[in-house]
Enzyme design. Structure first.
Site, short mmCIF file in Angstrom:
data_model
loop_
_atom_site.label_atom_id
_atom_site.label_comp_id
_atom_site.label_asym_id
_atom_site.label_seq_id
_atom_site.Cartn_x
_atom_site.Cartn_y
_atom_site.Cartn_z
N GLU A 110 0.98 -1.21 0.05
CA GLU A 110 0.03 0.09 -0.07
C GLU A 110 0.75 1.23 -0.08
O GLU A 110 0.60 2.24 -0.52
CB GLU A 110 -1.02 -0.13 1.19
CG GLU A 110 -1.95 -1.13 1.25
CD GLU A 110 -2.97 -1.13 2.31
OE1 GLU A 110 -4.09 -1.07 1.83
OE2 GLU A 110 -2.44 -1.41 3.40
N GLU A 130 -3.87 -9.68 3.36
CA GLU A 130 -4.77 -9.42 4.52
C GLU A 130 -5.86 -10.34 4.79
O GLU A 130 -5.91 -10.82 6.07
CB GLU A 130 -5.21 -7.81 4.69
CG GLU A 130 -4.28 -6.81 5.02
CD GLU A 130 -3.46 -6.45 3.86
OE1 GLU A 130 -3.12 -5.24 3.97
OE2 GLU A 130 -3.34 -6.98 2.73
#
Length: 259
Positions: A110, A130
């Site tokens: 990210e 995730e």
């Protein structure tokens, strides 16, 4: 700084995530240090480009330090500009380059996606794993990845949590260049040198126009409204705009003042 290092040279700020024993995973204190570092870069008119990288040769950043999050309940303690002090920093029009020296997973990916350019070694890999640990990539990865490579290809990565190589990242479009492991520093220096050929305010106006224009309802709106964007307004009345035309007419290299 305890968990990052910051160096400045030739108008370039380099921010290094410095927890190599933990694959440069980000804990709460590191979030705050990164916020401070990016604040300083954004505020310093002498610093024109920022390079973000990781210490060691194994990882750029493996994302959040899950052990610290579990022990210290750090999961939602982010600074003012979000994860790593970067992913919600929408008002910095200066170029930011991610130098990916290894794994870029979860929050590390990210952070890379929040940069304007991604230069990666051929041994690097990227992913948003995730869901495999019961989490969600809420640091901008879901939104930025879909915008950069399209929803179907993004969903293929997001729903499976699979890693992709630097070469695949290049084919998908979120990596700008893939280099040999020993060539990363030289590649970054080359990209920085090419960027610094341009007028600082023109570069900022260009970056802002791209990102803000993508948020407009269409091309017509983007073209109509770009003259009101703050970086455009600053560029339009800049000394560098006049210098660029004068240098071209005089057949010499421009002397950018950054104002």
């Amino acid at each position: 700084m305890e968990f990052i290092t910051v160096s400045r040279a030739d108008r370039v700020t380099t921010v290094t995530l410095n927890r190599p024993a933990a694959m440069n995973a980000i804990n709460g204190a590191m979030h705050n240090e990164l916020q401070i570092a990016f604040d300083a870069f954004a505020a310093d008119d002498e610093q024109l480009v920022c390079v973000v990288t990781g210490a060691g040769d194994k990882a750029f950043c493996a994302g959040s330090d899950l052990k610290a999050a579990a022990l210290e309940d750090e999961r939602h303690v982010y600074p003012r500009n979000g994860y790593a002090g970067l992913i919600e920093r929408f008002d910095c029009a200066k170029p930011v380059i991610a130098a990916i020296n290894g794994l870029a997973l979860g929050g590390g990916f990210e952070v890379a996606l929040a940069c304007d350019l991604v230069i990666a070694v051929e041994t690097a890999s990227f992913g948003l794993p995730e869901p495999l640990v019961g989490a969600i990539a809420l640091g901008g990865g879901l939104h930025r990845l879909a915008r950069e490579i399209g929803p179907k290809r993004a969903m293929g990565m997001i729903l499976t949590g699979r890693r992709v190589s630097a070469e695949e990242g290049y084919r998908l479009g979120f990596v700008n260049e893939v280099v040999a492991p020993g060539a990363l520093d030289a590649a970054i220096a080359r990209w920085v040198a090419e960027i610094l050929r341009g007028a600082p305010l023109a570069l900022r106006a260009s970056k802002e126009a791209v990102y803000r224009g993508l948020d407009e309802p269409g091309l017509e709106a983007a073209l109509t409204r770009q003259s009101a964007y703050p970086a455009y307004v600053a560029w339009r009345s800049s000394a560098d705009l006049a210098e660029g035309a004068l240098a071209f007419a005089e057949k010499r290299g421009p002397n950018w003042a950054g104002k």
